[in-house]
Design an enzyme around this catalytic site. Sequence first.
Site, PDB file in Angstrom:
ATOM      1  CG  ASP A   1      48.046 -13.568  44.188  1.00  0.00           C
ATOM      2  OD1 ASP A   1      48.024 -13.809  45.402  1.00  0.00           O
ATOM      3  OD2 ASP A   1      47.368 -14.204  43.361  1.00  0.00           O
TER       4      ASP A   1
ATOM      5  CD  GLU B   1      45.034 -20.088  44.472  1.00  0.00           C
ATOM      6  OE1 GLU B   1      44.265 -19.170  44.157  1.00  0.00           O
ATOM      7  OE2 GLU B   1      45.510 -20.219  45.619  1.00  0.00           O
TER       8      GLU B   1
END
Length: 431
Positions: A62, A303
């Site tokens: 990420d 998400e």
Amino acid sequence: MSTSSSALSQLKNSPLAGNINYEPTVWSRADALKVNENDPTTTQPLVSADFPVMSDTVFIWDTMPLRELDGTVVSVNGWSVILTLTADRHPDDPQYLDANGRYDIKRDWEDRHGRARMCYWYSRTGKDWIFGGRVMAEGVSPTTREWAGTPILLNDKGDIDLYYTCVTPGAAIAKVRGRIVTSDQGVELKDFTQVKKLFEADGTYYQTEAQNSSWNFRDPSPFIDPNDGKLYMVFEGNVAGERGSHTVGAAELGPVPPGHEDVGGARFQVGCIGLAVAKDLSGEEWEILPPLVTAVGVNDQTERPHYIFQDGKYYLFTISHKFTYAEGLEGPDGVYGFVGEHLFGPYRPMNASGLVLGNPPEQPFQTYSHCVMPNGLVTSFIDSVPTDGEDYRIGGTEAPTVRIVLKGDRSFVQEEYDYGYIPAMKDVQLS
């Protein structure tokens, strides 16, 4: 007691947001049935298996560009900065050697989440990233895992608020403040020493660990609403209720075609995009609000939600997986989006289905954790790319950046750029 999306629609006299009255937008099964994994206008270009790796010593996934509260990606004194979830590679660790003594990178990669740490990188070019190290020293974060969030440059003094997720034990939205220091040689992130937990799932709007041991509650993304000027935050959650108690009703079904009325075990997929409001722009005190978007009976994960404000519209993006779709539905790993004219909705799924940018069917796991920036650029990381036969190459590095064009309720993939190309939209000179 069963729970449905409609149970969340209620008048709420919020101490911080005032009198609000909105119903969460339902991402329905009928919407999701429109997902087309073969539409070239919503498909990410193929990533070559000979991709470069930005580090031989760490995995990254990420990626969180430094930005301001309006979403603008910034550099500081000419230095671009990104944060990444990061874990050491273990090529010499006996734990990750196979029976023949070879490094099992696949197993090492799959284990990374348990040792995730927030690290930073800097660059003069918006690529060619230089590793800076940990944001927080070991022991500063109160939990064993540091999961994704958003770094916000607060002012021209170099103060930064890092909103992130404290995980294991539990899961809490948290904030830590530090500062950026630059020189001609590089960048340091300093003084990230005092973590403040802001809030956890409440069990009323958002599912708790007690209600579901595999609950999702993470990924804070703060922003200032361009209309009312207040500080809000979106985050990933699950709709509150005991696991298996949710109802996939008429709203969650939508106008499905004949033969799609049976939802099987879809009641177990209860993802949502959550919302909270701050008392003031300091972001020290927050109140949880009802979800903006629910995906009961559609998908269990929404998400890293985040906004782009463009042409008077609110573009709300999230990422999700193929494997988290509910029974009877299918879609690619990638970006999903919703668009509306007001913060509290209602929202419409982009491109009718919600799909904005998906992995190609022949390489379904090539990239993930996309972040859409206000200039239309989309960054992601490389997960795994097929090589020979059934084999594949693990990434753990930045993917090629792509650009999408937003036109009303529709989006189009337009261009592809270099690996990890994340240019600043504005340079901030420190005073």
